[in-house]
Design an enzyme around this catalytic site. Sequence first.
Site, PDB file in Angstrom:
ATOM      1  CE  LYS A  15      19.445  -4.849  37.807  1.00 52.85           C
ATOM      2  NZ  LYS A  15      19.661  -4.372  39.344  1.00 52.85           N
ATOM      3  NE  ARG A  90      15.025  -3.602  34.406  1.00 58.84           N
ATOM      4  CZ  ARG A  90      15.886  -2.880  34.441  1.00 58.84           C
ATOM      5  NH1 ARG A  90      17.100  -3.284  34.028  1.00 58.84           N
ATOM      6  NH2 ARG A  90      16.274  -1.626  35.206  1.00 58.84           N
ATOM      7  NE  ARG A 129      23.121   3.135  41.256  1.00 57.97           N
ATOM      8  CZ  ARG A 129      22.701   3.194  40.697  1.00 57.97           C
ATOM      9  NH1 ARG A 129      22.940   1.674  40.488  1.00 57.97           N
ATOM     10  NH2 ARG A 129      21.613   3.307  40.548  1.00 57.97           N
ATOM     11  NE  ARG A 162      21.833   4.614  37.315  1.00 55.77           N
ATOM     12  CZ  ARG A 162      21.524   3.574  37.176  1.00 55.77           C
ATOM     13  NH1 ARG A 162      22.714   2.336  36.692  1.00 55.77           N
ATOM     14  NH2 ARG A 162      20.496   2.798  36.872  1.00 55.77           N
ATOM     15  NE  ARG A 173      16.612   3.280  38.447  1.00 67.27           N
ATOM     16  CZ  ARG A 173      16.994   3.373  39.301  1.00 67.27           C
ATOM     17  NH1 ARG A 173      17.308   4.398  39.428  1.00 67.27           N
ATOM     18  NH2 ARG A 173      17.958   2.867  38.904  1.00 67.27           N
TER      19      ARG A 173
HETATM   20  P1  AP5 Z   1      24.413  -1.940  41.790  1.00 64.91           P
HETATM   21  O1  AP5 Z   1      25.503  -3.207  41.436  1.00 64.91           O
HETATM   22  O2  AP5 Z   1      24.787  -0.288  41.316  1.00 64.91           O
HETATM   23  O3  AP5 Z   1      23.196  -2.355  42.227  1.00 64.91           O
HETATM   24  P2  AP5 Z   1      22.259  -2.802  40.597  1.00 64.91           P
HETATM   25  O4  AP5 Z   1      21.111  -3.800  41.056  1.00 64.91           O
HETATM   26  O5  AP5 Z   1      23.201  -3.238  39.246  1.00 64.91           O
HETATM   27  O6  AP5 Z   1      21.372  -1.268  40.442  1.00 64.91           O
HETATM   28  P3  AP5 Z   1      20.782  -0.677  39.441  1.00 64.91           P
HETATM   29  O7  AP5 Z   1      20.512   0.594  39.725  1.00 64.91           O
HETATM   30  O8  AP5 Z   1      21.765  -0.596  38.097  1.00 64.91           O
HETATM   31  O9  AP5 Z   1      19.384  -1.231  38.591  1.00 64.91           O
HETATM   32  P4  AP5 Z   1      17.977  -1.009  37.570  1.00 64.91           P
HETATM   33  O10 AP5 Z   1      18.056  -1.983  37.272  1.00 64.91           O
HETATM   34  O11 AP5 Z   1      17.082  -0.434  38.135  1.00 64.91           O
HETATM   35  O12 AP5 Z   1      19.202  -0.411  36.396  1.00 64.91           O
HETATM   36  P5  AP5 Z   1      19.519  -0.024  34.490  1.00 64.91           P
HETATM   37  O13 AP5 Z   1      20.508   0.592  34.733  1.00 64.91           O
HETATM   38  O14 AP5 Z   1      19.413  -1.820  34.916  1.00 64.91           O
HETATM   39  O15 AP5 Z   1      24.616  -1.197  42.658  1.00 64.91           O
HETATM   40  C1  AP5 Z   1      23.159  -0.201  43.803  1.00 64.91           C
HETATM   41  C2  AP5 Z   1      24.251   0.829  45.187  1.00 64.91           C
HETATM   42  O16 AP5 Z   1      24.662  -0.068  46.214  1.00 64.91           O
HETATM   43  C3  AP5 Z   1      26.197   1.262  44.614  1.00 64.91           C
HETATM   44  O17 AP5 Z   1      26.413   2.741  45.022  1.00 64.91           O
HETATM   45  C4  AP5 Z   1      26.954  -0.048  44.864  1.00 64.91           C
HETATM   46  O18 AP5 Z   1      27.989   0.211  46.200  1.00 64.91           O
HETATM   47  C5  AP5 Z   1      25.487  -0.666  46.287  1.00 64.91           C
HETATM   48  N1  AP5 Z   1      25.883  -1.865  47.112  1.00 64.91           N
HETATM   49  C6  AP5 Z   1      26.065  -3.065  46.217  1.00 64.91           C
HETATM   50  N2  AP5 Z   1      26.188  -3.964  46.646  1.00 64.91           N
HETATM   51  C7  AP5 Z   1      26.368  -3.715  47.674  1.00 64.91           C
HETATM   52  C8  AP5 Z   1      26.137  -4.394  49.782  1.00 64.91           C
HETATM   53  N3  AP5 Z   1      26.209  -5.779  49.390  1.00 64.91           N
HETATM   54  N4  AP5 Z   1      26.657  -3.571  50.991  1.00 64.91           N
HETATM   55  C9  AP5 Z   1      25.792  -2.899  50.436  1.00 64.91           C
HETATM   56  N5  AP5 Z   1      26.341  -2.207  49.650  1.00 64.91           N
HETATM   57  C10 AP5 Z   1      25.944  -2.302  48.823  1.00 64.91           C
HETATM   58  O19 AP5 Z   1      18.183   0.229  34.071  1.00 64.91           O
HETATM   59  C11 AP5 Z   1      18.270   1.625  34.353  1.00 64.91           C
HETATM   60  C12 AP5 Z   1      17.337   1.943  33.286  1.00 64.91           C
HETATM   61  O20 AP5 Z   1      17.628   1.425  31.930  1.00 64.91           O
HETATM   62  C13 AP5 Z   1      15.778   1.297  33.666  1.00 64.91           C
HETATM   63  O21 AP5 Z   1      15.315   1.855  34.426  1.00 64.91           O
HETATM   64  C14 AP5 Z   1      15.707   1.022  32.620  1.00 64.91           C
HETATM   65  O22 AP5 Z   1      14.432   2.627  31.816  1.00 64.91           O
HETATM   66  C15 AP5 Z   1      15.874   0.536  31.484  1.00 64.91           C
HETATM   67  N6  AP5 Z   1      16.202  -0.362  30.941  1.00 64.91           N
HETATM   68  C16 AP5 Z   1      17.518  -0.982  31.769  1.00 64.91           C
HETATM   69  N7  AP5 Z   1      17.271  -2.541  31.052  1.00 64.91           N
HETATM   70  C17 AP5 Z   1      16.339  -2.728  30.686  1.00 64.91           C
HETATM   71  C18 AP5 Z   1      15.360  -3.447  29.849  1.00 64.91           C
HETATM   72  N8  AP5 Z   1      15.885  -4.847  29.752  1.00 64.91           N
HETATM   73  N9  AP5 Z   1      13.931  -3.514  29.287  1.00 64.91           N
HETATM   74  C19 AP5 Z   1      14.037  -1.989  29.523  1.00 64.91           C
HETATM   75  N10 AP5 Z   1      14.132  -1.251  30.195  1.00 64.91           N
HETATM   76  C20 AP5 Z   1      15.787  -1.336  30.591  1.00 64.91           C
END
Ligand code: AP5
Length: 217
Positions: A15, A90, A129, A162, A173
Amino acid sequence: MTRDLILFGPPGAGKGTQGALLAERLGLLRLSTGDVLRDAVRRGTAMGREAQRYMDAGDLVPDDVIIGIVRDYLAGEAADTGVIFDGFPRTLPQAKRLDDLLEELNRPLQAVLVLEVESDVLIKRLSGRRSCAGCGATYNVYFDPPREEGLCDRCGAALSQRADDDPATVQRRLAVYAEQTEPLIVHYRKSDTDVHHIDGEQSVDHVQRELVELLEE
Ligand code: AP5
């Protein structure tokens, strides 16, 4: 008329990677609730202190905190510009509050883009990552390593992992996504919004091309 999109998918689906590229290409803003929360944790604000214990456990931060972030963003920076929501909504209450907010602001949601990636690939992506604290660039030791180990290609700063990418928290997660977030796809299918499923296991460029083609249709 603004153009708002939701980038949806499990942790590690891409994402953040796709959202950043898409925002640049389409001239949209990207709101990652995870990035906003991590910034608040780094700065030690009251919101950051509250959010940290949930994030460290791999749990969701309470809905009211998240809705506050989104409401402020839509009233300020994004008042006149389309937004890519990354990692939001979410939960069903978050989705319903977003529906109400967008209706009040007369901003119809253009599409929900669901990135699909199998669990074993997600686990490898998250464990590999690495992020740059200097410029925010993201790498992956398996799929997209930096030229020099541990250092950012763009700005030379040290790369770090991270806190919530450790194996136990990743499992939590993924479980939270399956229980609380994945069911939202049904909520959007029942609405007027287009829901598109994309194979997120293709290369970054390929996924991006597919997203752009879908949005240009
Ligand atoms: P990346 O692009 O970073 O993936 P992502 O889907 O953004 O993963 P996140 O871990 O950031 O998602 P998340 O939803 O768990 O975290 P968030 O920060 O929102 O890619 C991942 C890796 O893969 C990278 O190394 C990249 O280079 C690689 N990659 C990407 N595409 C690729 C491809 N096509 N091929 C190969 N490699 C690839 O949330 C974190 C925490 O915040 C949550 O757990 C929660 O506690 C809180 N939080 C955030 N939003 C909310 C909400 N709306 N409600 C409640 N709590 C929330």
